[in-house]
Design a protein around this motif. Structure first.
Motif, mmCIF file in Angstrom:
data_model
loop_
_atom_site.group_PDB
_atom_site.id
_atom_site.type_symbol
_atom_site.label_atom_id
_atom_site.label_comp_id
_atom_site.label_asym_id
_atom_site.label_seq_id
_atom_site.Cartn_x
_atom_site.Cartn_y
_atom_site.Cartn_z
ATOM 1 N N SER A 177 0.816 -1.225 0.000
ATOM 2 C CA SER A 177 0.000 0.000 0.000
ATOM 3 C C SER A 177 0.841 1.263 0.000
ATOM 4 C CB SER A 177 -0.931 0.014 1.220
ATOM 5 O OG SER A 177 -0.192 0.042 2.425
ATOM 6 N N GLY A 178 2.107 1.167 0.385
ATOM 7 C CA GLY A 178 2.969 2.333 0.439
ATOM 8 C C GLY A 178 3.302 2.871 -0.940
ATOM 9 N N LYS A 179 3.214 4.167 -1.116
ATOM 10 C CA LYS A 179 3.467 4.807 -2.416
ATOM 11 C C LYS A 179 4.667 5.758 -2.385
ATOM 12 C CE LYS A 179 -0.225 2.800 -3.956
ATOM 13 N NZ LYS A 179 -0.082 1.582 -4.782
ATOM 14 N N MET A 180 5.288 5.906 -1.222
ATOM 15 C CA MET A 180 6.332 6.917 -1.080
ATOM 16 C C MET A 180 7.712 6.288 -0.939
ATOM 17 S SD MET A 180 6.562 9.951 1.798
ATOM 18 C CE MET A 180 4.803 10.233 1.626
ATOM 19 N N GLY A 181 8.654 6.821 -1.706
ATOM 20 C CA GLY A 181 10.045 6.421 -1.629
ATOM 21 C C GLY A 181 10.915 7.616 -1.980
ATOM 22 N N PRO A 182 12.195 7.401 -2.233
ATOM 23 C CA PRO A 182 13.070 8.541 -2.505
ATOM 24 C C PRO A 182 12.924 9.129 -3.902
ATOM 25 C CG PRO A 182 14.309 6.502 -2.626
ATOM 26 C CD PRO A 182 12.931 6.136 -2.150
ATOM 27 N N TRP A 183 12.430 8.327 -4.863
ATOM 28 C CA TRP A 183 12.427 8.768 -6.245
ATOM 29 C C TRP A 183 11.017 8.789 -6.830
ATOM 30 C CZ3 TRP A 183 16.797 10.620 -5.502
ATOM 31 C CH2 TRP A 183 17.858 9.891 -4.961
ATOM 32 N N ASP A 184 10.899 9.254 -8.078
ATOM 33 C CA ASP A 184 9.581 9.372 -8.709
ATOM 34 C C ASP A 184 9.072 8.039 -9.246
ATOM 35 O OD1 ASP A 184 11.458 9.188 -10.679
ATOM 36 O OD2 ASP A 184 10.737 10.883 -11.873
#
Length: 365
Positions: A184-191
């Protein structure tokens, strides 16, 4: 070495209140390690310090060990030096992860920094990087190892390579870490964020299965969720994983009786040392339950890999012995009482001679 669970946050892409709430929820479930990415900082030194110090203060109040992921460009952008780690100590961090390496002597010197900051090394290369650092007499208790995560589908590590890389660190007694990915996570360091696992085979698996496998290897001490934010359900599933013993989720057949369920769920199992390729045998239980009646049921089928079997009344001295099928076979003296969850079949490879294991039902791991 004690085993820990961790989460990751990305302050340059998130809001403080959301990060704080996430860390609080995870802390209540026993998560105690925090990975914070500093690879994307674009603001000046003062603003960066204010932002990261604020969330790290919260993390420390929640008893997290905080590791900052950094790269050489960060030092250039912030006007700081590898020879002086004061900035990271002032942020309140417990350590820094070096995304890129140096000559070995530099890393060794960093482990003697006056702030006691841990120096975490990139584990995802099968080279003698760690050995080189140790030849320079590094302060070993202050060295950690951590694998990379891989945002692009198809780009993460294959299993055999992961093992080779990990063994280099584990044989030296270095604390190790690897990443699992939230679905469910959509956030990381890059696009690009197709998930953030260390192992490619984990990219689409439930988070608790990923976690079980990493701990089952015996090569990883800390399992960290790479992306943010994991759902409450995922956090709970991961928190319920037994970090020190392989636990398999069983789905019972409707005909499984109370004695069989007791044998499966209430006993400490271990695989016999003189193994067979056809099945895993847990034989001590047959002694304890030798006087318990067990009528035949679900016994006229071909058993498949992952089926949980118990000897019925027609099996003589082997009555009420528990087995897990590894190779398809038939035997009417055994009852099929359930099966290991399909997504956990990969875990059967970790049932080695004398391996201790237990069973749980869905949601009770």
């Amino acid at each position: 070495m004690n085993r820990r669970l961790g989460v990751s946050i990305y302050p340059d892409h998130s809001e403080f209140t959301e990060d704080k709430e996430y860390l609080t929820r995870a802390s209540k479930l026993g998560f105690s390690r925090l990975f914070i990415s500093m690879l994307e900082v674009t603001e000046g030194k003062d603003k960066v310090k204010e932002k990261f110090q604020k969330i790290i203060t919260v993390a420390k109040e929640l008893s997290y060990e905080v590791i900052l992921d950094i790269a050489p460009v960060i030092f250039e952008d912030l006007g700081i030096s590898y020879d002086d780690l004061t900035f990271f100590a002032e942020l309140g961090a417990d350590g820094i992860r070096l995304d890129m390496g140096f000559d070995g002597n530099k890393e060794a010197m960093l482990t003697y920094n006056p702030y006691g900051l841990k120096i975490e090394l990139n584990m995802s290369n099968d080279v003698a990087y760690l050995d080189n650092i140790l030849t320079y007499q590094a302060n070993k208790p202050f060295l950690y190892g951590c694998h990379n995560f891989y945002p692009q589908e198809g780009s993460a590590l294959p299993y055999d390579f992961f093992v080779k890389c990990s063994e280099r660190f584990k044989k030296q007694g270095i604390r190790t870490a690897a990443f699992v990915t939230s679905q469910s996570g959509k956030m990381g360091p890059w696009d690009i964020n197709d998930g953030l696992p260390t192992l490619e085979s984990h990219r689409h698996l439930p988070i608790h299965v990923q976690t079980k496998q990493l701990f089952a290897t015996g090569l990883i001490d800390d399992v960290v969720i790479g992306n943010a934010y994991a759902s409450d359900e995922e956090l709970a599933e991961m928190a319920n994983v037994d970090r020190y013993q392989l636990s398999l989720t069983v789905e019972f057949v409707a005909q499984a009786n109370d004695v069989e369920k007791q044998i499966v769920l209430a006993e400490q199992h271990f695989r016999r040392g003189d193994i067979t390729s056809q099945m895993v045998r847990s034989t001590e239980v047959r002694k304890k339950y030798k006087h318990e009646t067990n009528l035949a049921h679900n016994n006229e089928v071909e058993f498949q890999r992952g089926d949980v079997l118990i000897g019925n009344d027609n099996f003589g001295k082997y009555k009420n012995e528990l087995q897990i099928c590894l190779e398809a076979h038939s035997d009417t003296r055994k009852n099929k009482v359930g099966q290991v969850n399909e997504k956990e079949l990969v875990l059967l490879d970790y049932l080695l001679p004398w391996t201790k294991f237990k069973f749980t039902t869905e949601g009770s791991d």
